[in-house]
Design an enzyme around this catalytic site. Sequence first.
Site, short mmCIF file in Angstrom:
data_model
loop_
_atom_site.label_atom_id
_atom_site.label_comp_id
_atom_site.label_asym_id
_atom_site.label_seq_id
_atom_site.Cartn_x
_atom_site.Cartn_y
_atom_site.Cartn_z
N GLU A 67 0.81 -1.23 0.00
CA GLU A 67 0.00 0.00 0.00
C GLU A 67 0.84 1.27 0.00
O GLU A 67 0.44 2.28 -0.59
CB GLU A 67 -0.98 -0.01 1.18
N HIS A 136 -11.24 -5.96 8.33
CA HIS A 136 -11.79 -5.82 6.98
C HIS A 136 -13.18 -5.20 7.01
O HIS A 136 -13.98 -5.42 6.11
CB HIS A 136 -11.88 -7.19 6.29
#
Lengths: 332, 407
Positions: A67, A136
């Site tokens: 990321e 998540h």
Amino acid sequence: MEKAKQQPRSITYVAAITEGVRAILNEQDNAFVAGEDVAGAGSVFGYYRGLLAEFGENRLFDTPISEKAIMGLGVGAAATGCRPIIDIMFMDFIAECMDEVTNQLAKMRYMFGGAATLPVTVLTMSGGGMNMAAQHSQCLEAWLAHLPGVKVVMPATPYDAKGLVIAAARDNNPVFVVLNKLSLGIRGEVPEEVYEVPIGKANVVREGSNYTIVAVSRMVHEAVKAADELAGLGLDAEVIDVRSIQPLDTALIIKSVEKTHRALVVHEAVRFGGIGGEIAAQIQELAFDHLDAPVARVGAPFSPVPFSPVLEATYMPNAAKIVAEVRKTLEI
Amino acid sequence: MARQPVRRARTNGTKSEAKSATRSATKGATKSTAESTTRGTAKRPANTAAKSPAKSSKKGRARSPARRTAKSRSAAETGTRSATSGPSDRVLQELHLRMARIRKFEEAAGGLMEDGKIPGALHLYVGQEAVASGIMQHLSDEDQITSTHRGHGHLIAKGGAFPEMFAELFGKASGYCKGKGGSMHISNMSLGMLGANGIVGGGPPIAMGAAFSNKFRGTDRVAVCFFGDGASNEGSFHEAANMASLYKLPCIFVCENNGYGEYTAQENHQAIRDVADRAAGYGMPGVVVDGMDVMAVYEAAGEAIDRARRGDGPSLLEAKTYRFFDHVGMRGMGLTYRSDEELEAWRRKDALLSFEAMLLDMGVMTKRKLTSFYKKLDEELAAAIQFAEASPFPDPSELLEDVYSVA
């Protein structure tokens, strides 16, 4: 919305995102999509599906699971003439690149005295309700809205999803389009043509006269359900979809509160430190004399998102919790 | 254990080979037609040190060496790979000019900070001049760099003008960033300088992104990322290196290993001695070079940059170097994290002084020219500082400007 009514066509939230991205890739040669599983898989949520075949691997490409590098790619490419669409699969993963977001993307223009322009669009998926547990399922939009230099939009409907993706990608600033998992299958009217939903403009989705519910993302739909229930208690609730939390359409919210004299703010994110606190504060600052009751807030409890379906159902804000909070605040 | 200045050079040619080749090639080149032509027609670097400081102070905008596009670069200017042709006098003079400009700017800026005239913290580049200079000699304005918290030297070598740089350090409206960035965020987009960076490891992902952009837009531009031994422990470096290599991006990772991450010695912050070893993990060449030898840096950088321009992907270049001043400022915090003996040993390798000695020895520079060169540089500095001091601070109404683009 008028145009939507002229040519009614109902598509899903996920299909609306695809249409928005397609429109941008068609209109901007220097736009590309980069992220984990965006090309071959068309995103694990499916919203880039078909675009690889249409635009080729130079316009959509799969990245390593990195990321920092993905967000840094967006910053460096945007500063040098590209218009990147950066995909951070789950919003939780933004934690992996918070330096690139916080210290680079958000600040580069200001630090450079306006010399850098960073037209980066970030698509990322937030929200619980799918038993995906603590890493998540989060709604971390308040982290982003706290950063001068970025914009944050949160579409609740297919119409807004398409229009906000297009507006975000045309904007010359970093814009986070915070999507919502449980909204992916929602259907709604979406025009086939290319259109923008202006960033920073809220939307009254249900008009009312004596209560205002300010809702963020999927909570808009819960707020509408709650408003239907509240009607049975003699309340005529107005529901506002903020659509954009940075910038925030304070004027529209205040206008509504001046009419209804009562307000509640609801979001799926943890209530403590959530954007609802900011909205409530602005209401009391700007409409104190109009208020007949404390500004109420509904959000998730101060806990990580649990896995077990029973626990998660207990955790998630919903229409019933909104109704309960309204009744508690108004003592009805 | 004291950090030793002399380390093995692991470039394609060793340091001593490179230097002797340069010397003999340059000396020999006086007889070569090609080289004579270069010498004969060599223009002075487009520097302002050679111009009147009065002119450069306001309108002249002191442009430092070699603001030119890649198109204008000739083989003679860049070519050091042939054993028979060394860099031209012009290249040697430009390398010297870049180093000297950095040295003098930093000494002046450090003094102004210690005197309390420049607010905030300055991380001075003195000692490391050969690295920025040797690399920037190969770059044009269209090539990008990302820098570090110790970034003035990179901007100067990239062509940064003294008046706007000093003005930025003073926090003045006439600074490169309108006083909004300061030392740690000094930048100039039109010179391809994508910012000093207050975050250790902030640069690599951004440089990689610029390199991606260069490739995506179909240019032959390269992006160079400067970072330190400390930053080589940040995940951002590793992620950027992996992605740059995977996509074969025109990105050059330049580790300026000055032996310390802030106040922590390299041996206490990583288990390896050569950061270049990490290149192997990403499938790119890793080269160690003597960062106190500008010709060695210039040569190794040429290889890496040519490789990137050819489309063959990134490289990691590690320059062993040393900061002569402390982590912050000139006097530092009085911490005893390194010995006087160690500092002395590195100061004896002073890249600027040893290069000047070499240029005098080669006849490229004379003592008289050098005296006059520094006199003009001092005048240029004085004019730039005067410009900065005389410039107004930003108006408070500018506080909220530039947070967002309104276009």
